[in-house]
Design an enzyme around this catalytic site. Structure first.
Site, mmCIF file in Angstrom:
data_model
loop_
_atom_site.group_PDB
_atom_site.id
_atom_site.type_symbol
_atom_site.label_atom_id
_atom_site.label_comp_id
_atom_site.label_asym_id
_atom_site.label_seq_id
_atom_site.Cartn_x
_atom_site.Cartn_y
_atom_site.Cartn_z
ATOM 1 N N SER A 1 0.834 -1.211 0.000
ATOM 2 C CA SER A 1 0.000 0.000 0.000
ATOM 3 C C SER A 1 0.863 1.253 0.000
ATOM 4 C CB SER A 1 -0.892 -0.013 1.256
ATOM 5 O OG SER A 1 -1.477 1.253 1.468
ATOM 6 N N TYR B 1 -1.497 -0.546 10.770
ATOM 7 C CA TYR B 1 -1.754 -1.149 9.449
ATOM 8 C C TYR B 1 -0.544 -0.917 8.534
ATOM 9 C CZ TYR B 1 -3.288 -1.532 4.673
ATOM 10 O OH TYR B 1 -3.345 -1.849 3.333
ATOM 11 N N LYS C 1 2.291 -3.564 6.692
ATOM 12 C CA LYS C 1 2.601 -3.622 5.261
ATOM 13 C C LYS C 1 4.114 -3.412 5.044
ATOM 14 C CE LYS C 1 -1.324 -4.640 3.534
ATOM 15 N NZ LYS C 1 -1.523 -5.958 2.909
HETATM 16 C C1 WQD Z 1 -9.355 9.653 0.667
HETATM 17 C C2 WQD Z 1 -9.565 11.159 0.824
HETATM 18 C C3 WQD Z 1 -9.797 11.858 3.117
HETATM 19 C C4 WQD Z 1 -13.621 9.760 3.783
HETATM 20 C C5 WQD Z 1 -6.741 4.688 2.970
HETATM 21 C C6 WQD Z 1 -5.646 3.893 3.607
HETATM 22 C C7 WQD Z 1 -4.840 3.169 2.548
HETATM 23 C C8 WQD Z 1 -5.757 2.353 1.685
HETATM 24 C C9 WQD Z 1 -6.831 3.236 1.062
HETATM 25 C C10 WQD Z 1 -5.823 0.093 2.471
HETATM 26 C C11 WQD Z 1 -8.769 11.754 1.986
HETATM 27 C C12 WQD Z 1 -11.090 12.111 2.342
HETATM 28 C C13 WQD Z 1 -12.447 10.241 3.210
HETATM 29 C C14 WQD Z 1 -14.651 10.664 4.151
HETATM 30 C C15 WQD Z 1 -13.305 12.491 3.350
HETATM 31 N N1 WQD Z 1 -6.355 1.325 2.451
HETATM 32 N N2 WQD Z 1 -12.303 11.595 2.997
HETATM 33 N N3 WQD Z 1 -14.450 12.006 3.916
HETATM 34 O O1 WQD Z 1 -6.992 7.663 3.577
HETATM 35 O O2 WQD Z 1 -6.125 7.989 1.198
HETATM 36 O O3 WQD Z 1 -6.182 5.696 2.171
HETATM 37 O O4 WQD Z 1 -7.550 3.865 2.145
HETATM 38 O O5 WQD Z 1 -4.889 -0.323 1.825
HETATM 39 O O6 WQD Z 1 -3.904 2.340 3.188
HETATM 40 O O7 WQD Z 1 -4.764 4.795 4.258
HETATM 41 O O8 WQD Z 1 -8.318 6.841 1.574
HETATM 42 O O9 WQD Z 1 -10.685 6.987 0.959
HETATM 43 O O10 WQD Z 1 -10.052 7.074 3.430
HETATM 44 O O11 WQD Z 1 -9.563 9.044 1.944
HETATM 45 O O12 WQD Z 1 -13.154 13.712 3.154
HETATM 46 O O13 WQD Z 1 -15.736 10.267 4.694
HETATM 47 O O14 WQD Z 1 -10.930 11.401 1.122
HETATM 48 O O15 WQD Z 1 -9.511 12.940 3.990
HETATM 49 O O16 WQD Z 1 -8.355 13.067 1.593
HETATM 50 P P1 WQD Z 1 -6.859 7.155 2.181
HETATM 51 P P2 WQD Z 1 -9.731 7.434 2.015
#
Ligand code: WQD
Length: 339
Positions: A126, A150, A154
């Site tokens: 990841s 997490y 990884k």
């Molecule tokens: C994306 C963007 C949030 C939810 C995570 C893990 C990574 C992988 C993918 C496993 C960010 C914003 C999100 C919400 C929001 N997982 N957001 N409101 O954090 O980049 O990655 O998921 O492998 O390891 O770290 O993905 O989709 O959670 O967030 O504003 O309700 O959307 O702040 O900018 P992230 P995400």
């Protein structure tokens, strides 16, 4: 020539899409999954998509009898290892379970592979191993650091594979660092369907679109980005699945390991994603600006040249397709429930 591939966690979101891509590429695929984070009806959905019966074993990597049953029943040529716990926030609440499942599970799998004379594995890593990147777009040589348990599991997984390959040249590993997987299969039969309130952006927006959640909480609009909201390199899950097929085939044909970013090289903001989803579902989707989420970084964006050089891989699906495939999946699923 088709090979026999084991997918651990093959009934899950990325695993099930990779299953379809491997079968369509002519390989024979066996699934091992404990269904702790997978719909029970995924095997029958996979049979509908591929038109072929699905071979799966229900069980956990940490159960030696399960691994024995799989490797005694099949001559496995290579493994794609998806089976892991993957919620960043949860990993901070139950770190020991995450380390046991993600690290001890990997070690148990590798030991059983070695006993079976199977030395090819693609590892689901990841972009989170980059922590808060100093260089964007992020190259594979960037410094790695963990910002959650997490991410630690990884990074530890990658280092275990590095140690093993350095000590024993029978092994060859494909480590794929996913950026942000989103979307669903073109058939509308498989996709992401997290239980409860989704942590990730697109499944959360999808639940707003089907009316199960009132509005999207935008976690901060004061980042140093064009519209103030977080930027991410979203990649369609079907592109990601295709990258696994290419990684496996490169490992088996050339026997050389690789560590690759799997992304598109294009970043979109939270608000851009929301607007794209509105285009896909034809509805206004309410949002409110909420405080930043602890641990979030402003930008995650991949350097993607190495995957193109090593595998000939380039993502093909754009943002509108990512959203349209997610909407087709979630609205079909909910209509089916509504009947
Ligand atoms: C994306 C963007 C949030 C939810 C995570 C893990 C990574 C992988 C993918 C496993 C960010 C914003 C999100 C919400 C929001 N997982 N957001 N409101 O954090 O980049 O990655 O998921 O492998 O390891 O770290 O993905 O989709 O959670 O967030 O504003 O309700 O959307 O702040 O900018 P992230 P995400």
């Amino acid at each position: 020539m088709g090979k026999k591939i084991l997918l651990t966690g093959g009934a899950g979101y990325i695993g099930s899409h990779t299953y379809v891509a491997l079968v369509e590429a002519g390989h024979e695929v066996v699934i091992l999954d404990d269904f702790s984070n997978a719909r029970e009806d995924v095997p029958e959905r996979l049979e509908l998509i591929t038109g072929k019966p699905v071979t799966f074993h229900r069980g956990n990597l940490l159960d030696p009898a399960t691994l024995d049953s799989v490797f005694e029943s099949h001559k496995i040529d290579a493994v794609v290892h998806f089976a892991a716990k993957k919620a960043v926030g949860e990993s901070m609440q139950i770190p020991l379970e995450y380390i046991e499942v993600n690290c001890a599970g990997l070690i148990a799998l590798l030991k059983r592979m070695q006993a079976a004379g199977c030395f090819r594995l693609v590892f689901s890593s990841s972009a989170t191993v980059y922590g808060e990147p100093k260089v964007v777009p992020i190259p594979e040589e960037a410094e790695r650091f963990y910002t959650s348990t997490y991410a630690y599991t990884k990074l530890m997984g990658e280092q275990i594979l590095e140690q093993l390959a350095a000590a024993d040249d029978r092994w060859a590993f494909g480590t794929l660092r996913y950026f942000n997987p989103v979307g669903a299969h073109r058939s509308g039969l498989i996709g992401e369907d997290p239980n409860g309130i989704p942590n990730n952006l697109m499944p959360y927006i999808a639940k707003v679109a089907v009316g199960e959640l009132p509005a999207l909480n935008v976690f901060g609009n004061d980042y140093d980005t064009p519209d103030g909201t977080g930027l991410r390199d979203y990649i369609h899950v079907e592109d990601l699945a295709r990258a696994h097929v290419l990684s496996l085939e490169a490992l088996m044909e050339r026997g050389e390991g690789h560590v690759l970013n799997i992304g598109t090289g294009q970043a979109y903001s939270v608000l851009e994603m929301l607007k794209a989803y509105e285009r896909a579902c034809g509805k206004h989707l309410p949002h409110v600006i909420a405080p930043r989420r602890p641990g979030d970084v402003p930008v995650l964006l991949a350097r993607v040249e190495r995957a193109a050089q090593v595998l000939g891989f380039r993502a093909e699906h754009g943002l509108d397709d990512m959203c349209a495939s997610s909407w087709a999946w979630i609205s079909r699923l909910r209509n089916a429930k509504a009947r």
